[in-house]
Design a protein around this motif. Structure first.
Motif, short mmCIF file in Angstrom:
data_model
loop_
_atom_site.label_atom_id
_atom_site.label_comp_id
_atom_site.label_asym_id
_atom_site.label_seq_id
_atom_site.Cartn_x
_atom_site.Cartn_y
_atom_site.Cartn_z
N ILE A 43 84.39 -14.36 60.15
CA ILE A 43 85.27 -15.18 61.34
C ILE A 43 84.63 -16.63 61.28
CG2 ILE A 43 86.18 -13.29 62.54
CD1 ILE A 43 83.87 -13.74 64.54
N VAL A 44 83.59 -16.98 60.31
CA VAL A 44 83.16 -18.30 60.29
C VAL A 44 84.22 -19.38 59.90
CG1 VAL A 44 81.55 -19.90 59.07
CG2 VAL A 44 80.77 -17.59 59.95
N GLU A 48 78.94 -24.26 56.76
CA GLU A 48 77.61 -24.98 56.77
C GLU A 48 76.87 -24.54 58.09
OE1 GLU A 48 76.32 -29.79 56.52
OE2 GLU A 48 78.30 -29.02 55.45
N SER A 49 77.18 -24.55 59.12
CA SER A 49 76.52 -24.20 60.51
C SER A 49 76.69 -22.81 60.71
CB SER A 49 77.07 -24.84 61.49
OG SER A 49 78.54 -24.85 61.90
N GLY A 50 77.65 -22.05 60.30
CA GLY A 50 77.85 -20.38 60.69
C GLY A 50 78.64 -20.52 62.05
N PRO A 94 75.97 -19.61 66.46
CA PRO A 94 76.08 -18.45 65.45
C PRO A 94 75.12 -17.56 65.59
CG PRO A 94 75.88 -20.78 64.65
CD PRO A 94 75.78 -20.95 66.05
N GLY A 95 75.61 -16.29 65.42
CA GLY A 95 74.90 -14.95 65.47
C GLY A 95 75.06 -14.27 66.70
N VAL B 22 90.62 -25.52 52.26
CA VAL B 22 91.38 -24.21 52.78
C VAL B 22 90.37 -23.19 52.19
CG1 VAL B 22 93.40 -22.75 52.38
CG2 VAL B 22 93.63 -25.25 52.54
N ASP B 23 90.16 -22.80 51.06
CA ASP B 23 89.54 -21.69 50.48
C ASP B 23 88.08 -21.67 50.95
OD1 ASP B 23 91.79 -21.01 49.36
OD2 ASP B 23 91.44 -22.18 47.41
N GLY B 24 87.29 -22.84 51.37
CA GLY B 24 85.91 -22.85 51.50
C GLY B 24 85.55 -22.35 52.79
N VAL B 25 86.62 -21.76 53.72
CA VAL B 25 86.45 -21.37 55.14
C VAL B 25 86.53 -19.86 55.02
CG1 VAL B 25 87.07 -21.60 57.39
CG2 VAL B 25 86.88 -23.64 56.12
N PRO B 26 85.69 -19.09 55.57
CA PRO B 26 85.68 -17.62 55.27
C PRO B 26 87.02 -17.19 56.32
CG PRO B 26 83.41 -18.18 55.61
CD PRO B 26 84.24 -19.55 55.66
#
Lengths: 139, 175
Positions: A43-44, A48-50, A94-95, B22-26
């Motif tokens: 769901i990130v 980069e920051s999470g 994050p977390g 687009v694809d770089g974001v989980p």
């Protein structure tokens, strides 16, 4: 007399998307609901920051608001979102899990009005708030 | 002939930037969101899966999924417009982008979704229109449909905080 809390819990737990996000119903009853969303890599929104994506917060807010409506003593059954506004105050840490609390503060025969707040572990500073209206449906 | 090659290069660059965004974001991958591109016009595509269901009795797509899909389409469209000039000028480091370094993206301030009818268990599409994009704030309107383009199942408006301009961000960041 139908046990509204039990009904709402069963309903939430039967929602495929709530399951996919790992949502849990922590409290329910009398027009109030608490649902949490555990932190997960999928769901990130900012790799980069999470930090999790705002959309995941929307999903748990919407579910929690719907649960609050269904748990209201005057609600005969199901509900659907008419409109939902979300204000994003800050990035979730994050977390940490997100805990949302929704209140159905007014209900008529056809419409339910709901407010909700989402927090991470720092409960003094909400991550987001929501306000929405929902349909009141009979089963 | 040379012109033909140029066009291929331009297309490659545009598709690489879009794919990184687009694809770089989980979360995009989790929801199964992709984008169709025609020139600078983007259409968000939500590929239906069972896990997107919010009401198993109807069945209908979860309202939160609809909200997320509209929000993603807004952010990507806004970012795309914001990056367009630098992208066309070749000022974006494609290597870094493909390695997973995303440019700074707009942040959602608020987002309001109108649910017009329930989302059916099938693919959905969305297009966003940037109503105004200033230096700091932007206002976006977005609409989503399924089978019929003129039969919307949801629409939304949102406000976004824009990242500092690329050149400014570079100047402000040592190294």
């Amino acid at each position: 007399m139908v046990d509204k809390a039990k009904l709402a819990r069963q309903f939430i737990e039967a929602i495929p998307h709530a399951k996919a996000l790992g949502m849990t119903l922590d409290e329910i009853g009398e027009g109030e609901a608490v649902i949490s969303l555990p932190y997960a890599p999928h769901i990130v929104g900012d790799p980069e920051s999470g930090v999790i994506h705002g959309g995941a917060v929307s999903a748990v807010m919407d579910t929690c608001c719907g649960a609050a409506v269904m748990s209201h003593p005057s609600a005969p059954g199901g509900t659907a979102t008419i409109d939902l506004r979300i204000d994003y105050m800050r990035a979730a840490t994050p977390g940490q899990k997100i805990v949302t609390r929704a209140t159905c503060y007014h209900i008529t025969r056809s419409v339910a009005f709901v407010r909700a707040t989402a927090c991470d572990e720092d409960t003094d500073r909400p991550v987001a708030t929501a306000a929405g209206s929902f349909t009141v449906e009979t089963w | 002939m040379a012109q033909h090659e140029d066009m291929q290069e331009i297309k490659k660059r545009r598709d690489a930037v879009l794919s990184a965004l687009v694809d770089g974001v989980p979360y995009h991958r989790f929801l199964g969101i992709g984008f169709d591109r025609r020139g600078d016009e983007l259409t968000g595509v939500l590929n239906f899966e069972q896990k997107l269901i919010g009401n198993p009795f109807l069945p209908a797509i979860h309202g939160g999924v609809t909200a997320a899909f509209l929000e993603v389409t807004s952010i990507i469209t806004l970012s795309w417009n914001y990056l367009w000039q630098d992208m066309e000028a070749g000022a974006i480091d494609l290597g870094a982008l493909e390695a997973g370094t995303l440019p700074r993206l707009p942040k959602t301030i608020d987002f309001t979704v109108d649910y017009l009818r329930s989302g059916r268990p099938r693919d959905a599409y969305a297009r966003a229109e940037v109503i105004r994009s200033g230096r700091r704030y932007a206002s976006v309107r977005v609409e989503a449909w399924q089978d019929h383009r003129d039969k919307l199942f949801a629409q939304a408006t949102g406000h976004f905080l824009m990242p500092p301009p690329v050149t400014e961000a570079k100047a402000g960041k040592p190294g």
